[in-house]
Design an enzyme around this catalytic site. Sequence first.
Site, PDB file in Angstrom:
ATOM      1  N   ASP A  50       0.860  -1.175   0.000  1.00  0.00           N
ATOM      2  CA  ASP A  50       0.000   0.000   0.000  1.00  0.00           C
ATOM      3  C   ASP A  50       0.903   1.233   0.000  1.00  0.00           C
ATOM      4  OD1 ASP A  50      -2.452   1.474   0.299  1.00  0.00           O
ATOM      5  OD2 ASP A  50      -1.921   1.775   2.401  1.00  0.00           O
ATOM      6  N   ASP A  52      -0.305   5.193   0.763  1.00  0.00           N
ATOM      7  CA  ASP A  52      -0.649   6.164   1.802  1.00  0.00           C
ATOM      8  C   ASP A  52      -0.654   5.490   3.174  1.00  0.00           C
ATOM      9  OD1 ASP A  52      -1.601   8.670   0.180  1.00  0.00           O
ATOM     10  OD2 ASP A  52      -2.571   6.961  -0.789  1.00  0.00           O
ATOM     11  N   ASP A 273      -1.482  -0.746   5.957  1.00  0.00           N
ATOM     12  CA  ASP A 273      -1.762  -0.108   7.241  1.00  0.00           C
ATOM     13  C   ASP A 273      -3.224  -0.247   7.639  1.00  0.00           C
ATOM     14  OD1 ASP A 273      -2.600   1.730   5.143  1.00  0.00           O
ATOM     15  OD2 ASP A 273      -2.844   3.231   6.725  1.00  0.00           O
TER      16      ASP A 273
END
Length: 332
Positions: A50, A52, A273
Amino acid sequence: MFIRTCIAHTLKSNYSNFQKMSSKSAKFLPSLSRDDIKKFIESFDTVLTDCDGVLWVENNAIDGSPATINRLAELGKKIFYVTNNSTRERQDYVEKCTKLNFPAKKEEIIGTAFLVANYLRSIKFGKKVFLIGSDGFAKELDIAGIKYIGLGPDVMPQVYTTLQSITRDIEDHLDPEVGAVLVGFDPHISYPKLVKAASYLSDPNCMYIATNTDERFPVSSRLVYPGTGSLVAAVTTCSGREPLVLGKPNPYVAEAIGKFHKLDPKRTLMIGDRGNSDILLGANCGFQTLLVMTGVTSKEELKQWEGSADASQRLLVPDYYLDKLGDLLHLL
């Protein structure tokens, strides 16, 4: 057929993974022995990460992330950048990665705008789409040759003082060539856009596709950005329709990558995240998973998932976790 296949794959994978995870706890990587860390590093050839909250926050790289990704690439790991952000087209991400010192080629960027455009092209979609989305989303549709309407602001004119007063104006301008409603992140979301989306979707033959359902993004102790999932929830509610969601955690992400890079699920690592997109994608596809705490997930939430009796919560538990991706560097 594609929708049924994805749903069946996900349900089967979820059930199988839950059986395996009934007593699972995430392992804190730095606490493992050197031998176990070495086995972990040698256990994967492909990394899906991922962006961001893992690699960067807005336009700033997270400390240690660029060096870690570069080191993984030096070790021969194939890196793919997999993001649910639909506001940029792939070339924009290449330029951002380059600026922040991440090695990236266009074919290594897997964004949701690209996934949706790629899917529509694969089914030979020939109609227009009504787009709730951004310029980056529109660029990917342009590249795929998909016609669209709806881009940009569509505000409620002050001259209209009641809902009834806008009825004829909107109804007279509904485009009969629209065959799909696409929902991504759109800072110009408005009541007229919701009216149009729900109206197009009243036709059962009109497709409803969403990029992702990420709900929210805390950006400070006081400020929260509503995510694309908030917009999808609004369209879903007013249309009475459920979307085909092509971003994480849908296995279509892996299917799209698999068209140009052979993925061995057992030798693929998903880094993220967020539990209900990144880690759940890993669970759905049989990937190993690594959660970092620099984005939306806290250690308290991780403990809740580990202790939950809810099957859906247990699926969010990663194999491993780190405080930040940069902490992996000295373990490599």
